[in-house]
Design an enzyme around this catalytic site. Structure first.
Site, PDB file in Angstrom:
ATOM      1  N   GLU A 125      92.379 -88.160  74.399  1.00  0.00           N
ATOM      2  CA  GLU A 125      91.114 -88.884  74.257  1.00  0.00           C
ATOM      3  C   GLU A 125      90.062 -88.040  73.544  1.00  0.00           C
ATOM      4  O   GLU A 125      89.335 -88.531  72.677  1.00  0.00           O
ATOM      5  CB  GLU A 125      90.551 -89.289  75.632  1.00  0.00           C
ATOM      6  CG  GLU A 125      91.486 -90.156  76.441  1.00  0.00           C
ATOM      7  CD  GLU A 125      92.363 -89.385  77.409  1.00  0.00           C
ATOM      8  OE1 GLU A 125      92.573 -89.883  78.523  1.00  0.00           O
ATOM      9  OE2 GLU A 125      92.845 -88.281  77.061  1.00  0.00           O
ATOM     10  N   CYS A 153      87.710 -86.718  80.383  1.00  0.00           N
ATOM     11  CA  CYS A 153      87.797 -87.659  79.270  1.00  0.00           C
ATOM     12  C   CYS A 153      86.877 -88.860  79.475  1.00  0.00           C
ATOM     13  O   CYS A 153      86.319 -89.386  78.512  1.00  0.00           O
ATOM     14  CB  CYS A 153      89.244 -88.071  79.054  1.00  0.00           C
ATOM     15  SG  CYS A 153      90.249 -86.677  78.465  1.00  0.00           S
ATOM     16  N   CYS A 174      91.189 -88.946  82.651  1.00  0.00           N
ATOM     17  CA  CYS A 174      90.742 -88.050  83.713  1.00  0.00           C
ATOM     18  C   CYS A 174      89.208 -88.006  83.716  1.00  0.00           C
ATOM     19  O   CYS A 174      88.562 -88.532  82.800  1.00  0.00           O
ATOM     20  CB  CYS A 174      91.321 -86.653  83.483  1.00  0.00           C
ATOM     21  SG  CYS A 174      90.574 -85.762  82.093  1.00  0.00           S
ATOM     22  N   HIS A 222      92.857 -82.880  75.271  1.00  0.00           N
ATOM     23  CA  HIS A 222      93.474 -84.125  75.729  1.00  0.00           C
ATOM     24  C   HIS A 222      93.428 -85.127  74.588  1.00  0.00           C
ATOM     25  O   HIS A 222      92.574 -85.047  73.690  1.00  0.00           O
ATOM     26  CB  HIS A 222      92.718 -84.682  76.938  1.00  0.00           C
ATOM     27  CG  HIS A 222      92.918 -83.902  78.193  1.00  0.00           C
ATOM     28  ND1 HIS A 222      92.657 -84.433  79.429  1.00  0.00           N
ATOM     29  CD2 HIS A 222      93.345 -82.637  78.414  1.00  0.00           C
ATOM     30  CE1 HIS A 222      92.917 -83.529  80.360  1.00  0.00           C
ATOM     31  NE2 HIS A 222      93.328 -82.423  79.762  1.00  0.00           N
TER      32      HIS A 222
END
Length: 145
Positions: A48, A79, A76, A46
């Site tokens: 992040e 993260c 999410c 992801h």
């Protein structure tokens, strides 16, 4: 947030869900990332996570208490967990994620008093631009199928 949006646009161009992130410390971008789980065959890739990894390497420390994580979509739970492990001081996001948001929408992981660290959270920054990019991606996917 504008730099995070630029990363999100790169993700969109690569066929990934358009999420971008940057880590800023002392006014300087020390890490950046965009969603790449498809390209990297990595479910943890992801925006992040990639931005935090780069920032920690540049800082020479996995703890980033003076840093702000800017991300185009509300992080999410995974993260948010990474931001907490990095001891990030602040998380700023653009669009809320009512289906998977771990910062405010679905969960409130970044300010949960049961955890050993908390981060300040600010949502809605350039929210319309961020939402528009996500909406464009899913609209393109629907027309492809």
């Amino acid at each position: 947030m504008r730099e995070a949006l630029a990363e999100a646009r790169r993700a969109l161009a690569a066929g990934e869900i358009p999420v971008g992130a940057v880590v800023v410390e002392a006014g300087e971008v020390i890490g950046s990332g965009r969603n790449q789980p498809i390209a990297l065959s990595d479910p943890t890739a992801h925006a992040e996570i990639l931005a935090l990894r780069e920032a920690a390497l540049k800082a020479g420390n996995y703890r980033l208490p003076e840093a702000t994580l800017y991300v185009t979509l509300e992080p999410c739970p995974m993260c948010c967990g990474a931001a907490l492990q990095a001891r990030v001081g602040r998380v700023v996001y653009g669009a809320a994620d009512p289906k998977a948001g771990g910062a405010e929408s679905l969960y409130r992981l970044l300010d949960d008093p049961r955890l050993n660290h908390r981060a300040r959270v600010e949502g809605g920054v350039l929210g319309e631009d961020c939402r528009g990019l996500i909406a464009r991606f899913f609209e393109m996917k629907r027309t492809e199928g």
